[in-house]
Structure formats: structure tokens, C-alpha cells
Design a protein around this motif. Structure first.
Motif, short mmCIF file in Angstrom:
data_model
loop_
_atom_site.label_atom_id
_atom_site.label_comp_id
_atom_site.label_asym_id
_atom_site.label_seq_id
_atom_site.Cartn_x
_atom_site.Cartn_y
_atom_site.Cartn_z
N ALA A 243 0.83 -1.20 0.00
CA ALA A 243 0.00 0.00 0.00
C ALA A 243 0.86 1.25 0.00
CB ALA A 243 -0.93 -0.02 1.21
N GLU A 287 -7.03 2.56 5.79
CA GLU A 287 -7.65 3.80 5.35
C GLU A 287 -6.59 4.65 4.67
OE1 GLU A 287 -11.18 5.57 7.17
OE2 GLU A 287 -9.80 7.11 7.91
N THR A 297 -11.00 5.17 -3.69
CA THR A 297 -11.60 3.86 -3.93
C THR A 297 -10.84 3.12 -5.02
OG1 THR A 297 -13.78 4.65 -3.25
CG2 THR A 297 -13.71 2.67 -4.60
N LEU A 300 -7.58 1.85 -3.59
CA LEU A 300 -7.75 0.65 -2.77
C LEU A 300 -8.03 -0.58 -3.64
CD1 LEU A 300 -9.79 2.06 0.24
CD2 LEU A 300 -7.46 1.15 0.31
N ILE A 318 -14.58 -2.90 0.27
CA ILE A 318 -14.23 -1.49 0.19
C ILE A 318 -15.50 -0.67 0.43
CG2 ILE A 318 -13.35 0.37 -1.27
CD1 ILE A 318 -11.72 -1.74 -2.79
#
Length: 471
Positions: A243, A287, A297, A300, A318
């Protein structure tokens, strides 16, 4: 000889220098703490409205050698807000010093009094389109003075840091009653010793914080939240690295959740809406907050797809609305409540070097199993290395049945934390509960320096005696 603050001569001295409504009868709610491990005492309760009144209270207590216990929101979990032994203290609550003194959006600064509730500070920042990122479960009742005095952490440390990192300057009353007016809004000020960082995290043992200049941040233009099932804690760390490689420091929260915590929710808080029909053994709540109109979004989704390809993710949800985001956070935020309702034998607020977390989880389970049969709920802010490692009786028994094993469980967990280069207090502080642990595991040179600082600033030993350092 120490005077008891209930002695009428001391009370009369305070009434001579303070408005009549500052001194109040002591209420039971000020003498307890959330875990019920300590019952406090107080000879007098004071509710000052301004720093000069705090100064008068502390000066009188110093002259009379009366102990002083500062009281903030009362949400601390290590007994720093209650004094169960010794002469009954003067308890000073800052709840009426709750003003937002100023907001400076161009500077990204907000000045708040110590009694301001954390959620009110967050709201004041949002009113000028800024973010005060300190966020924790008790934010609706904890107060800024206590947050700073304990160097509170919470869910956003990964991106924004602890309370210490969010403070520029302080106003405080020192143990002799002197007022330090260090409420600077400067980012750079190399004019001698850093009293701000000395008082932050001191838990009221070196003075009473009465106001703070706090750092604000820009509000992300888009916030994305997801809960992702991972096969192991090792995979969770791999997902965090992935991430960060994709969105950098935009990862603001990364919470590891154990299946035991989800099962506790099923048992005692079945109203909590969980996203997975079959409770996973491990999952993470992630988050991200993006700027410049970027779509969190989509970010993710890309992270999940790549994680699934690498075997780091097994399933995921999600949030597609604010309501869904709130539901995901509710799962994480209500786990501590489920823990309390279930009743732990021993709870541990620890930090471990990030790469060592999976090994600690394995070895910790082995160490606890060597003492007896227990359930373990290991969860928390894994992105910054902070785990809440809680040990529970098996179904059909309660913690009273295992009281004789509590010390052995705590010692096994804390010995392993120390061996692996961790800390036995990650974000809750030392208070009175962990004084012995600090003595056992603390560096002796550091402890000697801490005692020397305490003796220099508080030679009478009146400020929150018995907290952090043994009285």
C-alpha cells in the motif's frame, strides 16, 4: 509533616485566594478509572477556570506540601488519574478550562485549553477546513491536556504521529506554581532546553498543562476505507508495504484485527455489523486519504488486486459510502468494548519492531500456552508497531478463576517484548500500574536521569506522586 488537604486551614487558605466556586465537594466519579483496578482518594476538588487559578492552587499546595493529582477526562487506563495511597491529595480538574482560544488556518495551528474535549478540537479544525488528526476511541470524552500528558497515540499515528508530534507549544503550571507561557506557534525555536517535550508524556508529574498550540493538517480530498482478509500477520505487513509503495504516506490507518476479537463481538455485541459472513482469522482495516482529487476507492481496488495476485489478500470489502465506512470502523472501535465485557485476565499495550510482529505473535502464544489454556486477542495499530495483546479465560471460566496466573502471564508477555526490543507501554503511559514494569525493564541510566529531572523540578514531590516514578 504533610498536611491533609481536607484540613480546614488548607482549604481556608485556598478560599482566600480563589473564587468561591473553584473548590467543590469531591464526587465519586473523580476517584475511579475505567478498568476498576484503582480506587482513588481526594481531600479537596478544584475546578479552576483560568491558568492563574491553577497557579494559585499549585503554589499553595507546594507551600503546604500537599500532593496534587491533575485530572483530565479520566479515560486513562494505567491509573495515572487516581491516587489510592498516601495523604489525600488536592485533585485539580481542568474541565472548565475548555475554550478554543484561537484558530489560525493559514498557519495550520489551533490553540486550545487543556480541558477541551478531543472531538471538539477536531470539530473546530473542520470548521476552517483543517484536520486535527489525533483520533482514539475515547475522543468524545478525553481532553487535550490528558492526551498530551500521556502522549496519546490512536489510529492515525502511522501518518501523523503521536500527540507529541502534533504540538508546537504549551502553557503550563510548574510544581512551584510558576506559569510557563510557552504557547508558541513557531515551527522553529532553538532557544534552549525543550520544556514542551519534557512535559508531554510526563503524566502530570512535572507540572500541569493548561493550554496547547496544536498542529493542523489539510483535509484529504478523498478518504477510502477497506477491510481486507489476510492469511497471516506476515501477509499483513506485506500488504502495508504494498500500500505504501502505491500511495506513499497517504496510508493513515492500518489496523490488524484477529478473529478472536470478531468472535467476541459475536458473543457480547451482536449488533455490530461485520462485513464477512465467515469470521476470518486475520484481517486489516486500511484507510487512505488522498489529495488533488485522486480517487481513494480506485487506489484501494488496485492495492487489493495486486495483493491478491501476490497471495497477501484473500477477500475484502471497500466502503462505498460514509455509512459503510462507519460500519467498518465500528468493527475495530468496538473490539475494546467487547474485550471489557468478556473480561480479560491480563491486557498489554505493547510495541514491537514492525518486522518482528509475526514472530512475537507466534512466540507470545507459545509462552502463554505454557502457563495454561487461554484465548488471545491480538489486535491494534500494527502500522506503527503497537499491539493490544490481551489474554482471556476459556469459555466457562472467568478471570477470577485465573487470578493466580495473572502475574505469570504478564511477566511472560513483557519478558518477550523486552527480549525482542519492544516497549511494555506503547501509548497508554506508565501511570501507577506500570511503575514496577518501568523499573524492571527501563534503562538504568535513563531512569536515573528521569529521577534527577523530577527532583529538580519538583523537589517537594507533590506532583502526581507515585505515577511514572515510585514516590
Amino acid at each position: 509533616m504533610d498536611l491533609n488537604p481536607a484540613d480546614e486551614s488548607f482549604a481556608a487558605r485556598l478560599r482566600d485566594v480563589l473564587p468561591e466556586d473553584v473548590l467543590r465537594p469531591v464526587e465519586d466519579r473523580y476517584l475511579s478509572e475505567p478498568r476498576g483496578r484503582f480506587a482513588g482518594q481526594a481531600g479537596l476538588l478544584a475546578l479552576p477556570r483560568q491558568v492563574e487559578e491553577v497557579s494559585a492552587l499549585v503554589r499553595a499546595a507546594s507551600q503546604a506540601r500537599v500532593p496534587v493529582v491533575p485530572y483530565s477526562g479520566g479515560t486513562g487506563l494505567v491509573g495515572g488519574q487516581v491516587m489510592p495511597q498516601g495523604p489525600a491529595p488536592l485533585l485539580i480538574s481542568l474541565e472548565r478550562m475548555n475554550a478554543i482560544r484561537g484558530v489560525y488556518p493559514a498557519e495550520n495551528v489551533l490553540v486550545a485549553e487543556a480541558g477541551a474535549i478531543l472531538s471538539d478540537v477536531q470539530d473546530a479544525a473542520l470548521e476552517v477546513d483543517r484536520l486535527f488528526p489525533l483520533s482514539l476511541a475515547a475522543e468524545g470524552s478525553c481532553r487535550i491536556g490528558g492526551n498530551l500528558s500521556t502522549n496519546a497515540g490512536g489510529v492515525n499515528v502511522l501518518r501523523y504521529g503521536n500527540a507529541r508530534d502534533l504540538c508546537l507549544g504549551l502553557e503550563a503550571v510548574l510544581p512551584d506554581g510558576g506559569i510557563w507561557r510557552g504557547l508558541t506557534r513557531l515551527r522553529k525555536d532553538n532557544t534552549g532546553y525543550d520544556l514542551r517535550n519534557l512535559l508531554i508524556g510526563a503524566e502530570g508529574t512535572l507540572g500541569i498543562i493548561t493550554a496547547a498550540a496544536l498542529k493542523l493538517s489539510s483535509v484529504p480530498s478523498g478518504i477510502g476505507t477497506a477491510m481486507i482478509v489476510v492469511p497471516s500477520p506476515e501477509a499483513a505487513l506485506g500488504l502495508l508495504a504494498l500500500a505504501r509503495s502505491r500511495v506513499g504516506e497517504a496510508v493513515s490507518a492500518f489496523e490488524l484485527i484477529h478473529g478472536q476479537g470478531l468472535r467476541f463481538l459475536d458473543e457480547v455485541l451482536p449488533d455490530v455489523r461485520q462485513p464477512f459472513a465467515e469470521r476470518p482469522e486475520w484481517c486489516v482495516l486500511i484507510e487512505v486519504g488522498l489529495a488533488g482529487g485522486l480517487d481513494p476507492t480506485s487506489a484501494l481496488e488496485a492495492i487489493f488486486e495486486q495483493a491478491a495476485e501476490q497471495g497477501l489478500a484473500l477477500d475484502g470489502v471497500i466502503a462505498r459510502s460514509e455509512a459503510q465506512r462507519a460500519d467498518l470502523w465500528s468493527v475495530r472501535e468496538r473490539i475494546p468494548e467487547a474485550n471489557r465485557l468478556t473480561g480479560s485476565l491480563s491486557s498489554h499495550d505493547i510495541s514491537i519492531p514492525l518486522s518482528a510482529i509475526p514472530e512475537f505473535i507466534r512466540r507470545g502464544a507459545e509462552a502463554v500456552a505454557g502457563i495454561g489454556q487461554f484465548r488471545i486477542n491480538s489486535f491494534g495499530h500494527v502500522g506503527d508497531g503497537n499491539l493490544h495483546y490481551n489474554v482471556f479465560p476459556m469459555p466457562g471460566s472467568n478471570r477470577a478463576d485465573h487470578d493466580h496466573q495473572r502475574e505469570a502471564v504478564q511477566r511472560a508477555v513483557h519478558d518477550l517484548v523486552h527480549e525482542m526490543g519492544g516497549s511494555v507501554s506503547a501509548e497508554h503511559g506508565i501511570g501507577r500500574m506500570k511503575v514496577g514494569e518501568l523499573e524492571r525493564y527501563g534503562d538504568p541510566v535513563r531512569l536515573a536521569a528521569m529521577r534527577a529531572i523530577k527532583a529538580a523540578l519538583d523537589p517537594a514531590g507533590i506532583m502526581n506522586p507515585g505515577a511514572v516514578l515510585r514516590a
